[in-house]
Design a protein around this motif. Structure first.
Motif, PDB file in Angstrom:
ATOM      1  N   GLU A 190       3.649   2.171   2.615  1.00 46.68           N
ATOM      2  CA  GLU A 190       3.161   1.665   3.966  1.00 46.68           C
ATOM      3  C   GLU A 190       3.631  -0.111   3.872  1.00 46.68           C
ATOM      4  N   THR A 191       4.126  -0.709   2.839  1.00 49.92           N
ATOM      5  CA  THR A 191       4.365  -2.198   2.997  1.00 49.92           C
ATOM      6  C   THR A 191       5.714  -2.244   1.946  1.00 49.92           C
ATOM      7  N   MET A 224       0.800  -1.253   0.089  1.00 46.27           N
ATOM      8  CA  MET A 224       0.009   0.008   0.010  1.00 46.27           C
ATOM      9  C   MET A 224       1.082   1.135  -0.041  1.00 46.27           C
ATOM     10  N   ILE A 225       0.354   2.326  -0.701  1.00 44.19           N
ATOM     11  CA  ILE A 225       0.893   3.502  -0.732  1.00 44.19           C
ATOM     12  C   ILE A 225       0.255   4.639  -0.466  1.00 44.19           C
ATOM     13  N   GLU A 226       0.730   5.771   0.345  1.00 47.94           N
ATOM     14  CA  GLU A 226       0.064   6.729   0.876  1.00 47.94           C
ATOM     15  C   GLU A 226       0.540   8.175   0.164  1.00 47.94           C
ATOM     16  N   ILE A 227      -0.273   9.019  -0.546  1.00 48.89           N
ATOM     17  CA  ILE A 227      -0.087  10.159  -1.169  1.00 48.89           C
ATOM     18  C   ILE A 227       0.368  11.202   0.021  1.00 48.89           C
ATOM     19  N   ASP A 276      -4.716  10.351   0.389  1.00 54.47           N
ATOM     20  CA  ASP A 276      -5.308   8.710  -0.363  1.00 54.47           C
ATOM     21  C   ASP A 276      -4.314   7.685   0.108  1.00 54.47           C
ATOM     22  N   ARG A 277      -4.809   6.644  -0.043  1.00 53.13           N
ATOM     23  CA  ARG A 277      -3.992   5.277   0.129  1.00 53.13           C
ATOM     24  C   ARG A 277      -4.563   4.500  -0.839  1.00 53.13           C
ATOM     25  N   MET A 278      -3.676   3.426  -1.381  1.00 50.27           N
ATOM     26  CA  MET A 278      -3.910   2.709  -2.558  1.00 50.27           C
ATOM     27  C   MET A 278      -3.166   1.372  -2.464  1.00 50.27           C
ATOM     28  N   ARG A 279      -3.800   0.314  -2.879  1.00 49.16           N
ATOM     29  CA  ARG A 279      -3.257  -0.848  -2.842  1.00 49.16           C
ATOM     30  C   ARG A 279      -2.672  -1.428  -4.105  1.00 49.16           C
ATOM     31  N   SER A 280      -1.620  -2.237  -3.981  1.00 48.31           N
ATOM     32  CA  SER A 280      -1.100  -2.829  -5.401  1.00 48.31           C
ATOM     33  C   SER A 280      -1.817  -4.153  -5.436  1.00 48.31           C
ATOM     34  N   ALA A 281      -2.167  -4.481  -6.640  1.00 52.75           N
ATOM     35  CA  ALA A 281      -2.737  -6.020  -6.902  1.00 52.75           C
ATOM     36  C   ALA A 281      -1.578  -6.898  -6.817  1.00 52.75           C
TER      37      ALA A 281
END
Length: 330
Positions: free
Chosen positions: A65-66, A1-4, A152-157
């Motif tokens: 974040e990971t 996961m990444i956070e902007i 904003d937080r987004m996960r990677s597939a």
């Protein structure tokens, strides 16, 4: 996961675009530099069209974040990871808590204006009409249909089964491997369009011989250019009709507008030319205030140029796979 971490200035989630939806009035969207996005994904062992983040206002920062692998392509933004410099057009590994920063693009006409952050597996957002690209007009796709914001937080597939893995090596950018410029200006090849013969001969000469400045009124919807006024032989009124990215329309003021990835699917201004599909990535990296030149081409040459892009990507894939094989054998 990444956070902007930054107010992202119209950073968006993009893939290679939404094909087949123009008939419903939905534009293609997608990366302004599809070659950069595809290559970033190849560095990570992703499918070429996996979703990534397109950044176009800098500096731009994200926090991982990971643990995970990522790649940076497109504009050379002096990227750093926790303050340590990263080479452009390469993949790297981030541990949880690491901060990636993209600075201002380096000066020079080939340094570009947009950067791409690709992550292993691709950005995991829902596909809408077959694409994860953000179409800001209509709030379709991407991350909630909008530009990214701080927090904003987004996960990677998860990486696809059988994915070749990350290549710990860089790639020569296509702007160096496939150069095209005229008198020091970025150049793109153009096919004369339907109303080309309705323009005055002097306008034809100016269109092909003069540099065109990318004005501050340019964005993902269209590049508004400044240069000599292009004039038709007689006043020309047209009904709205279908248009696609690359079409160069000329409104009454005579200053051309090149339709870009987020262009609306219809328009009524006369068309003097169309930037060929193979060169849209070049135009997509033109900075505000920069200039471009138009080079006349023919249909067969436009198809050959598209084949040339495909060969470059195929060769990049082959060399990256070869590097992975040799690294595994050590």
């Amino acid at each position: 996961m990444i956070e902007i971490l930054s107010e992202s200035g119209l950073a968006t989630v993009q893939d290679l675009g939404r094909s087949g939806a123009l008939r419903w009035g939905v534009g293609t969207a997608g990366a302004m530099d599809g070659m950069a996005l595809a290559c970033g994904n190849l560095l990570l062992g992703n499918e070429e069209g996996a979703a990534a983040i397109e950044a176009q206002v800098f500096p731009f920062e994200v926090r991982f974040e990971t643990d995970g692998a990522f790649a940076i392509t497109g504009a050379d933004c002096s990227a750093t990871l926790d303050g340590d410099p990263l080479p452009p057009w390469s993949a790297a590994w981030a541990v949880a808590g690491a901060v990636l920063r993209l600075g201002l693009p380096a000066p020079g006409r080939w340094r570009g204006a947009r950067a791409y952050l690709c992550v292993e597996g691709g950005i995991d957002v829902p596909a809408v009409l077959g694409s994860r690209s953000t179409q800001l007009r209509g709030a379709i796709g991407g991350f909630e249909g909008r530009a990214l914001r701080r927090g904003d937080r987004m996960r990677s597939a998860p990486p696809a089964s059988g994915a070749p893995g990350v290549a710990e090596v860089g790639v020569v950018p296509p702007v160096i491997a496939l150069p095209l410029d005229v008198d020091g200006h970025i150049a793109v090849r153009v096919l004369p369009a339907a109303e080309y013969d309705r323009f005055k001969p002097a306008s034809h000469r100016a269109f092909w011989s003069e540099p065109w400045k990318v004005t501050p009124h340019s964005d993902r919807y269209g590049f508004r250019l400044a240069g000599p006024a292009l004039e038709t032989l007689a006043p020309l009124e047209m009904r709205s009709h279908g248009i696609v990215p690359g079409v160069i329309q000329v409104p009454p003021g005579g200053q051309p507008i090149v339709q870009m990835c987020d262009a609306q699917p219809s328009g009524g201004y006369p068309k003097i030319g169309t930037v060929i599909e193979a060169d849209l990535w070049r135009l997509g990296q033109a900075p505000i205030g920069g200039s471009v030149r138009f080079v006349e081409t023919a249909w067969d040459d436009a198809l050959a140029a598209l084949d040339g892009n495909r060969r470059w990507l195929d060769e990049a894939r082959r060399l990256l796979d070869l590097h992975r094989t040799r690294s595994t054998a050590r």
